[in-house]
Design a protein around this motif. Structure first.
Motif, PDB file in Angstrom:
ATOM      1  N   THR A 124      -8.150   5.318   1.374  1.00  0.00           N
ATOM      2  CA  THR A 124      -6.798   4.809   1.995  1.00  0.00           C
ATOM      3  C   THR A 124      -5.521   5.956   1.604  1.00  0.00           C
ATOM      4  OG1 THR A 124      -7.645   2.581   1.329  1.00  0.00           O
ATOM      5  CG2 THR A 124      -5.255   2.777   2.081  1.00  0.00           C
ATOM      6  N   VAL A 125      -5.562   6.525   0.559  1.00  0.00           N
ATOM      7  CA  VAL A 125      -4.662   7.200   0.241  1.00  0.00           C
ATOM      8  C   VAL A 125      -4.628   8.661   1.089  1.00  0.00           C
ATOM      9  CG1 VAL A 125      -3.520   8.913  -1.664  1.00  0.00           C
ATOM     10  CG2 VAL A 125      -4.200   6.566  -2.344  1.00  0.00           C
ATOM     11  N   GLU A 126      -6.004   9.058   1.251  1.00  0.00           N
ATOM     12  CA  GLU A 126      -6.152  10.267   2.091  1.00  0.00           C
ATOM     13  C   GLU A 126      -5.673   9.958   3.698  1.00  0.00           C
ATOM     14  OE1 GLU A 126     -10.135  12.235   3.005  1.00  0.00           O
ATOM     15  OE2 GLU A 126     -10.428  11.784   0.932  1.00  0.00           O
ATOM     16  N   ALA A 127      -5.955   8.709   3.907  1.00  0.00           N
ATOM     17  CA  ALA A 127      -5.495   8.426   5.225  1.00  0.00           C
ATOM     18  C   ALA A 127      -4.017   8.334   5.488  1.00  0.00           C
ATOM     19  CB  ALA A 127      -6.468   7.025   5.763  1.00  0.00           C
ATOM     20  N   MET A 128      -3.377   7.708   4.647  1.00  0.00           N
ATOM     21  CA  MET A 128      -1.872   7.632   4.543  1.00  0.00           C
ATOM     22  C   MET A 128      -1.561   9.056   4.654  1.00  0.00           C
ATOM     23  SD  MET A 128      -0.889   4.463   4.399  1.00  0.00           S
ATOM     24  CE  MET A 128      -1.336   2.713   4.082  1.00  0.00           C
ATOM     25  N   GLN A 129      -1.961   9.984   3.554  1.00  0.00           N
ATOM     26  CA  GLN A 129      -1.256  11.115   3.768  1.00  0.00           C
ATOM     27  C   GLN A 129      -1.674  11.985   5.089  1.00  0.00           C
ATOM     28  OE1 GLN A 129       0.510  11.138   0.430  1.00  0.00           O
ATOM     29  NE2 GLN A 129       0.112  13.202   0.722  1.00  0.00           N
ATOM     30  N   ALA A 132       0.958  10.553   7.189  1.00  0.00           N
ATOM     31  CA  ALA A 132       2.264  11.075   7.001  1.00  0.00           C
ATOM     32  C   ALA A 132       2.305  12.508   7.493  1.00  0.00           C
ATOM     33  CB  ALA A 132       2.451  11.065   5.580  1.00  0.00           C
ATOM     34  N   ALA A 133       1.401  13.298   7.285  1.00  0.00           N
ATOM     35  CA  ALA A 133       1.537  14.874   7.669  1.00  0.00           C
ATOM     36  C   ALA A 133       1.726  14.587   9.536  1.00  0.00           C
ATOM     37  CB  ALA A 133       0.072  15.478   7.323  1.00  0.00           C
ATOM     38  N   GLN A 134       1.194  13.892  10.026  1.00  0.00           N
ATOM     39  CA  GLN A 134       1.200  13.716  11.646  1.00  0.00           C
ATOM     40  C   GLN A 134       2.410  13.213  11.645  1.00  0.00           C
ATOM     41  OE1 GLN A 134      -2.257  11.366  13.245  1.00  0.00           O
ATOM     42  NE2 GLN A 134      -3.542  12.796  11.750  1.00  0.00           N
ATOM     43  N   GLY A 135       3.350  12.660  11.233  1.00  0.00           N
ATOM     44  CA  GLY A 135       4.355  12.056  11.460  1.00  0.00           C
ATOM     45  C   GLY A 135       4.291  10.785  11.980  1.00  0.00           C
ATOM     46  N   LYS A 136       3.308  10.038  11.932  1.00  0.00           N
ATOM     47  CA  LYS A 136       3.035   8.758  12.332  1.00  0.00           C
ATOM     48  C   LYS A 136       3.552   7.721  11.302  1.00  0.00           C
ATOM     49  CE  LYS A 136      -0.614   9.726  15.535  1.00  0.00           C
ATOM     50  NZ  LYS A 136      -2.070   9.992  15.510  1.00  0.00           N
ATOM     51  N   ILE A 137       3.662   8.263  10.076  1.00  0.00           N
ATOM     52  CA  ILE A 137       4.223   7.225   9.088  1.00  0.00           C
ATOM     53  C   ILE A 137       5.422   8.037   8.323  1.00  0.00           C
ATOM     54  CG2 ILE A 137       2.607   5.411   9.067  1.00  0.00           C
ATOM     55  CD1 ILE A 137       1.764   6.782   6.320  1.00  0.00           C
ATOM     56  N   GLY A 138       6.319   7.397   7.689  1.00  0.00           N
ATOM     57  CA  GLY A 138       7.166   8.364   7.181  1.00  0.00           C
ATOM     58  C   GLY A 138       6.937   8.444   5.531  1.00  0.00           C
ATOM     59  N   GLY A 139       6.046   7.201   5.006  1.00  0.00           N
ATOM     60  CA  GLY A 139       5.597   7.258   3.979  1.00  0.00           C
ATOM     61  C   GLY A 139       4.822   6.050   3.581  1.00  0.00           C
ATOM     62  N   TRP A 140       4.097   5.925   2.413  1.00  0.00           N
ATOM     63  CA  TRP A 140       3.311   4.712   2.374  1.00  0.00           C
ATOM     64  C   TRP A 140       3.483   4.200   0.893  1.00  0.00           C
ATOM     65  CZ3 TRP A 140      -0.085   4.932  -1.813  1.00  0.00           C
ATOM     66  CH2 TRP A 140      -0.432   6.101  -2.375  1.00  0.00           C
ATOM     67  N   GLY A 141       2.762   3.025   1.115  1.00  0.00           N
ATOM     68  CA  GLY A 141       2.973   2.316  -0.263  1.00  0.00           C
ATOM     69  C   GLY A 141       1.870   1.048  -0.410  1.00  0.00           C
ATOM     70  N   GLU A 156      -5.135   8.466  -8.696  1.00  0.00           N
ATOM     71  CA  GLU A 156      -5.892   9.313  -7.447  1.00  0.00           C
ATOM     72  C   GLU A 156      -4.949  10.692  -7.163  1.00  0.00           C
ATOM     73  OE1 GLU A 156      -8.650   8.394  -6.076  1.00  0.00           O
ATOM     74  OE2 GLU A 156      -9.049   6.449  -7.102  1.00  0.00           O
ATOM     75  N   GLU A 157      -5.537  11.439  -6.660  1.00  0.00           N
ATOM     76  CA  GLU A 157      -4.920  12.506  -5.933  1.00  0.00           C
ATOM     77  C   GLU A 157      -3.787  12.073  -4.888  1.00  0.00           C
ATOM     78  OE1 GLU A 157      -7.227  15.331  -4.066  1.00  0.00           O
ATOM     79  OE2 GLU A 157      -5.657  16.722  -3.708  1.00  0.00           O
ATOM     80  N   ASN A 158      -2.762  12.551  -5.113  1.00  0.00           N
ATOM     81  CA  ASN A 158      -1.630  11.909  -4.245  1.00  0.00           C
ATOM     82  C   ASN A 158      -1.195  10.483  -4.429  1.00  0.00           C
ATOM     83  OD1 ASN A 158      -0.661  14.404  -2.874  1.00  0.00           O
ATOM     84  ND2 ASN A 158      -2.810  14.095  -1.428  1.00  0.00           N
ATOM     85  N   GLY A 159      -1.955   9.938  -5.458  1.00  0.00           N
ATOM     86  CA  GLY A 159      -1.419   8.354  -5.626  1.00  0.00           C
ATOM     87  C   GLY A 159       0.148   8.244  -6.043  1.00  0.00           C
ATOM     88  N   ASN A 160       0.569   9.279  -6.523  1.00  0.00           N
ATOM     89  CA  ASN A 160       2.005   9.302  -7.015  1.00  0.00           C
ATOM     90  C   ASN A 160       3.021   9.391  -5.755  1.00  0.00           C
ATOM     91  OD1 ASN A 160       1.701  11.819  -6.291  1.00  0.00           O
ATOM     92  ND2 ASN A 160       2.429  12.598  -8.144  1.00  0.00           N
ATOM     93  N   GLN A 161       2.219   9.503  -4.580  1.00  0.00           N
ATOM     94  CA  GLN A 161       3.262   9.599  -3.315  1.00  0.00           C
ATOM     95  C   GLN A 161       3.712   8.012  -3.003  1.00  0.00           C
ATOM     96  OE1 GLN A 161       4.326  12.566  -2.128  1.00  0.00           O
ATOM     97  NE2 GLN A 161       3.579  13.017  -3.972  1.00  0.00           N
ATOM     98  N   CYS A 162       2.985   7.010  -3.782  1.00  0.00           N
ATOM     99  CA  CYS A 162       3.209   5.606  -3.244  1.00  0.00           C
ATOM    100  C   CYS A 162       4.558   5.309  -3.354  1.00  0.00           C
ATOM    101  CB  CYS A 162       2.482   4.658  -4.355  1.00  0.00           C
ATOM    102  SG  CYS A 162       2.778   2.856  -4.274  1.00  0.00           S
ATOM    103  N   LEU A 163       5.160   4.593  -2.631  1.00  0.00           N
ATOM    104  CA  LEU A 163       6.826   4.566  -2.357  1.00  0.00           C
ATOM    105  C   LEU A 163       7.387   3.045  -2.982  1.00  0.00           C
ATOM    106  CD1 LEU A 163       7.834   6.262   1.133  1.00  0.00           C
ATOM    107  CD2 LEU A 163       7.764   7.272  -1.354  1.00  0.00           C
ATOM    108  N   THR A 164       6.198   2.065  -2.729  1.00  0.00           N
ATOM    109  CA  THR A 164       6.685   0.769  -3.151  1.00  0.00           C
ATOM    110  C   THR A 164       5.430  -0.212  -3.413  1.00  0.00           C
ATOM    111  OG1 THR A 164       8.498  -1.026  -2.607  1.00  0.00           O
ATOM    112  CG2 THR A 164       6.750  -0.508  -0.889  1.00  0.00           C
ATOM    113  N   ASN A 165       5.720  -1.058  -4.187  1.00  0.00           N
ATOM    114  CA  ASN A 165       4.727  -2.199  -4.265  1.00  0.00           C
ATOM    115  C   ASN A 165       5.288  -3.517  -3.893  1.00  0.00           C
ATOM    116  OD1 ASN A 165       2.253  -3.578  -4.970  1.00  0.00           O
ATOM    117  ND2 ASN A 165       2.670  -3.410  -7.131  1.00  0.00           N
TER     118      ASN A 165
END
Ligand SMILES: NC(=O)c1ccc[n+]([C@@H]2O[C@H](COP(=O)([O-])OP(=O)(O)OC[C@H]3O[C@@H](n4cnc5c(N)ncnc54)[C@H](OP(=O)(O)O)[C@@H]3O)[C@@H](O)[C@H]2O)c1
Length: 280
Positions: A124-129, A132-141, A156-165
Motif C-alpha cells: 500500500t505504501v509503495e502504491a501511495m508513493q 504522490a509521485a504522479q501528482g494524483k494525491i498530495g500525500g497519504w495516511g 516500512e520504507e517511506n512509512g514515515n511519509q504517513c501524514l495522519t491516522n
C-alpha cells in the motif's frame, strides 16, 4: 466568530482543524441536493477539509462531494480512502483513479488506507508513493491503525511519509488518550477524529446536557468543542443539514472551563489502561 485553527501536516499542508464528514451521504437521490448544499455551506464557513471514501454509498458519497466542489476545487482539501481489499500495489492505484473520476478532479489531497486488511502495508505504501509521485494525491495516511500497526508502518520504507491516522475519538471513545494520541503527536502525525459526536448516541447524556445548558449551546456542540480543544486533532463531523453545519462551525467559539471538563471526565472517564482501538 473564531477563526478555524490550522493543523500543519508534515508535508507542509495546513488543514482546518474542523472539517466535514460524508458517511451516509449519497445513499438516496432524494437527499442528494440537500447534502450538496450542506457541504457547500460548510465550505463557505471555512470547513474546507472534506472527508470521504470509496466505501461510502459505494462511491455515491464521492459523487456528492464531486457535485459540492465543482467550480471550487481550489478551496477544498480533499480526503478519500481506499478499502483494505483494494489496497494492493495495483489495486490502490486503480481505486484512486476511480475515486478521482467520481470526485470530478485530478487530485486527492490526502489519500488514506481505510483500515488494515490482508495486503502488506509495504504494498500500500509503495502504491501511495507512486500516486504522490504522479501528482494524483498530495500525500497519504492511514485510518484505524492502533499503536502496534503504526510501529510496523514506521518500519516500512517511506512509512514515515504517513501524514495522519484517522481514528474514532469522542467523549465516549477516549481509549486513544492512553497511548495512540500522545504517541501520534510526539511523532508529528496529527490525529483525525472521526464520529466526533458518536453519531448522535451520546447527546442525551445528562452531564453533556448540563454543560451545554450552561453555555447556551447544544450537547452536540459541546461534544465537538471537547474534541476540538486538543491541538493537533482534526474533527470531521458529518452533517447533512445546513443548520447542523452552522452549529458545528459555532462550536469552535465554546471555551470549556475546567469545571466543565471535570464534569465531562466524571461522566466519560479517561482510560486508565491500554484499550484496543475501537472502530465504527
Ligand atoms: N475512517 C473510518 O473508519 C471512519 C468511520 C466513521 C466515520 N468516518 C468519517 O467521519 C465522519 C464523521 O463521523 P460519523 O458520520 O460516523 O459521525 P458523527 O459526525 O459523529 O455524527 C453524524 C450524525 O450526527 C448528526 N449531527 C451532525 N451535527 C449535528 C449537530 N450539530 N447537532 C445534532 N446532530 C448533529 C448528523 O445528522 P445530519 O446528517 O442529519 O445533520 C449525523 O446523524 C464520517 O462522515 C466519515 O467521513 C470515518
Amino acid at each position: 466568530m473564531k477563526q478555524i485553527p490550522l493543523v500543519k501536516l508534515r508535508n507542509g499542508d495546513q488543514v482546518p482543524a474542523l472539517g466535514q464528514g460524508t458517511w451516509n451521504m449519497g445513499e438516496s437521490a432524494a437527499h442528494a441536493a440537500a447534502e450538496v448544499k450542506a457541504l457547500q455551506a460548510g465550505l463557505e464557513l471555512g470547513m474546507t477539509l472534506i472527508d470521504t471514501a470509496e466505501m461510502y454509498a459505494d462511491g455515491g458519497a464521492e459523487k456528492i462531494v464531486g457535485r459540492a466542489i465543482a467550480g471550487r476545487r481550489d478551496q477544498v482539501y480533499l480526503v478519500s480512502k481506499v478499502l483494505p481489499q483494494n489496497a494492493s500495489r495495483r489495486g490502490t492505484i486503480a481505486a484512486c483513479e476511480a475515486s478521482l473520476k467520481r470526485l470530478g478532479t485530478d487530485r486527492i489531497d490526502l489519500y488514506l488506507l481505510h483500515w488494515r486488511g490482508s495486503h502488506p502495508l509495504s504494498a500500500t505504501v509503495e502504491a501511495m508513493q507512486a500516486l504522490a509521485a504522479q501528482g494524483k494525491i498530495g500525500g497519504w495516511g492511514v485510518s484505524n491503525l492502533d499503536t502496534d500497526d503504526i510501529d510496523e508502518l514506521l518500519e516500512e520504507e517511506n512509512g514515515n511519509q504517513c501524514l495522519t491516522n484517522q481514528v474514532l475519538y469522542n467523549l465516549s471513545r477516549r481509549g486513544i488518550e492512553y497511548d495512540l494520541l500522545p504517541q501520534s503527536l510526539e511523532r508529528g502525525v496529527p490525529v483525525m477524529a472521526y464520529s466526533p459526536i458518536e453519531q448522535g448516541r451520546i447527546l442525551k447524556n445528562a452531564a453533556l446536557a448540563a454543560v451545554a445548558q450552561r453555555h447556551g449551546v447544544t450537547p452536540a456542540q459541546v461534544a465537538l468543542a471537547w474534541v476540538l480543544r486538543r491541538p493537533g486533532v482534526i474533527a470531521i463531523p458529518k452533517a447533512a443539514s445546513q443548520e447542523h453545519v452552522r452549529q458545528n462551525r459555532a462550536s469552535l467559539d465554546i471555551a470549556l472551563a475546567d469545571a466543565d471538563l471535570r464534569e465531562l471526565d466524571a461522566a466519560f472517564p479517561p482510560p486508565r489502561r491500554k484499550l484496543p482501538l475501537a472502530m465504527l
